[in-house]
Design a protein around this motif. Structure first.
Motif, PDB file in Angstrom:
ATOM      1  N   VAL A  52       0.886  -1.190  -0.054  1.00 34.05           N
ATOM      2  CA  VAL A  52      -0.042  -0.195   0.104  1.00 34.05           C
ATOM      3  C   VAL A  52       0.923   1.185   0.039  1.00 34.05           C
ATOM      4  O   VAL A  52       0.705   2.226  -0.679  1.00 34.05           O
ATOM      5  CB  VAL A  52      -0.887   0.033   1.190  1.00 34.05           C
ATOM      6  N   ALA A  53       1.894   1.311   0.922  1.00 34.77           N
ATOM      7  CA  ALA A  53       2.880   2.349   0.891  1.00 34.77           C
ATOM      8  C   ALA A  53       3.781   2.608  -0.423  1.00 34.77           C
ATOM      9  O   ALA A  53       3.568   3.637  -1.056  1.00 34.77           O
ATOM     10  CB  ALA A  53       3.784   2.419   1.746  1.00 34.77           C
ATOM     11  N   GLU A  54       3.829   1.507  -1.105  1.00 37.87           N
ATOM     12  CA  GLU A  54       4.425   1.766  -2.434  1.00 37.87           C
ATOM     13  C   GLU A  54       3.792   2.065  -3.466  1.00 37.87           C
ATOM     14  O   GLU A  54       3.952   2.877  -4.286  1.00 37.87           O
ATOM     15  CB  GLU A  54       5.095   0.179  -2.833  1.00 37.87           C
ATOM     16  N   ASN A  55       2.466   1.436  -3.455  1.00 38.89           N
ATOM     17  CA  ASN A  55       1.509   1.971  -4.466  1.00 38.89           C
ATOM     18  C   ASN A  55       1.314   3.725  -4.304  1.00 38.89           C
ATOM     19  O   ASN A  55       0.957   4.181  -5.289  1.00 38.89           O
ATOM     20  CB  ASN A  55       0.182   1.181  -4.134  1.00 38.89           C
ATOM     21  N   ALA A  56       1.154   3.955  -2.837  1.00 42.22           N
ATOM     22  CA  ALA A  56       0.861   5.395  -2.836  1.00 42.22           C
ATOM     23  C   ALA A  56       1.881   6.111  -3.416  1.00 42.22           C
ATOM     24  O   ALA A  56       1.599   7.280  -4.069  1.00 42.22           O
ATOM     25  CB  ALA A  56       0.944   5.714  -1.238  1.00 42.22           C
TER      26      ALA A  56
ATOM     27  N   ARG B  73       4.232   9.350  -7.848  1.00 42.81           N
ATOM     28  CA  ARG B  73       5.020   9.758  -9.017  1.00 42.81           C
ATOM     29  C   ARG B  73       4.627   9.780 -10.171  1.00 42.81           C
ATOM     30  O   ARG B  73       4.800  10.705 -11.231  1.00 42.81           O
ATOM     31  CB  ARG B  73       6.163   8.508  -8.945  1.00 42.81           C
ATOM     32  N   VAL B  74       3.308   9.116 -10.502  1.00 42.79           N
ATOM     33  CA  VAL B  74       2.497   9.096 -11.648  1.00 42.79           C
ATOM     34  C   VAL B  74       1.804  10.337 -11.974  1.00 42.79           C
ATOM     35  O   VAL B  74       2.192  10.832 -12.913  1.00 42.79           O
ATOM     36  CB  VAL B  74       1.480   7.958 -12.011  1.00 42.79           C
ATOM     37  N   ALA B  75       1.275  10.846 -10.656  1.00 39.83           N
ATOM     38  CA  ALA B  75       0.837  12.199 -10.890  1.00 39.83           C
ATOM     39  C   ALA B  75       1.697  13.415 -11.261  1.00 39.83           C
ATOM     40  O   ALA B  75       1.489  14.344 -12.080  1.00 39.83           O
ATOM     41  CB  ALA B  75       0.017  12.532  -9.513  1.00 39.83           C
ATOM     42  N   LYS B  76       3.001  12.902 -10.604  1.00 34.50           N
ATOM     43  CA  LYS B  76       4.019  14.196 -10.897  1.00 34.50           C
ATOM     44  C   LYS B  76       4.400  14.277 -12.401  1.00 34.50           C
ATOM     45  O   LYS B  76       4.548  15.159 -12.975  1.00 34.50           O
ATOM     46  CB  LYS B  76       5.210  14.016  -9.914  1.00 34.50           C
TER      47      LYS B  76
END
Length: 115
Positions: free
Chosen positions: A49-53, A58-61
């Protein structure tokens, strides 16, 4: 009823009792193993979950960077087009042009040229 007849019955009762005890111990062992496995999976889930967040962030950036790069590219493309138009006008008219670009908030979309 003889003693030998009573023994098999008593023996059977003891055998069944022992089987029940072993089944109970086996169930406790399995429950302990399942609990340990559940704890392990919950820890792994928390990490995932932490890695996914982090990856979503990063994808949003990166998506934001792409939008900015597209804007920058479009602005540069417009600027090059404007420069080519100015050059063509200079060649055709044989005069030096006075060029005014619009402010940056207009993203270079307008161009005024004076002769």
């Amino acid at each position: 009823m003889s003693v030998s007849e009573a023994n098999p019955s008593e023996h059977e009762v003891l055998r069944r009792q022992r089987i029940t005890e072993l089944d109970a111990e086996n169930a406790k062992t399995k429950i302990s193993e399942f609990k340990a496995r559940i704890e392990e999976l919950e820890k792994n889930r928390a990490v995932i979950v932490a890695e996914n967040a982090e990856l979503r962030s990063r994808v949003a950036k990166l998506e934001q960077d792409i939008v900015e790069l597209k804007k920058e590219f479009e602005s540069k493309k417009n600027r090059k087009f404007q420069e080519k138009c100015i050059l063509i006008a200079q060649v055709l008219l044989g005069e030096e042009l006075i060029v005014e670009y619009c402010p940056s908030f207009m993203r270079g979309l307008e161009l005024d040229a004076f002769f």
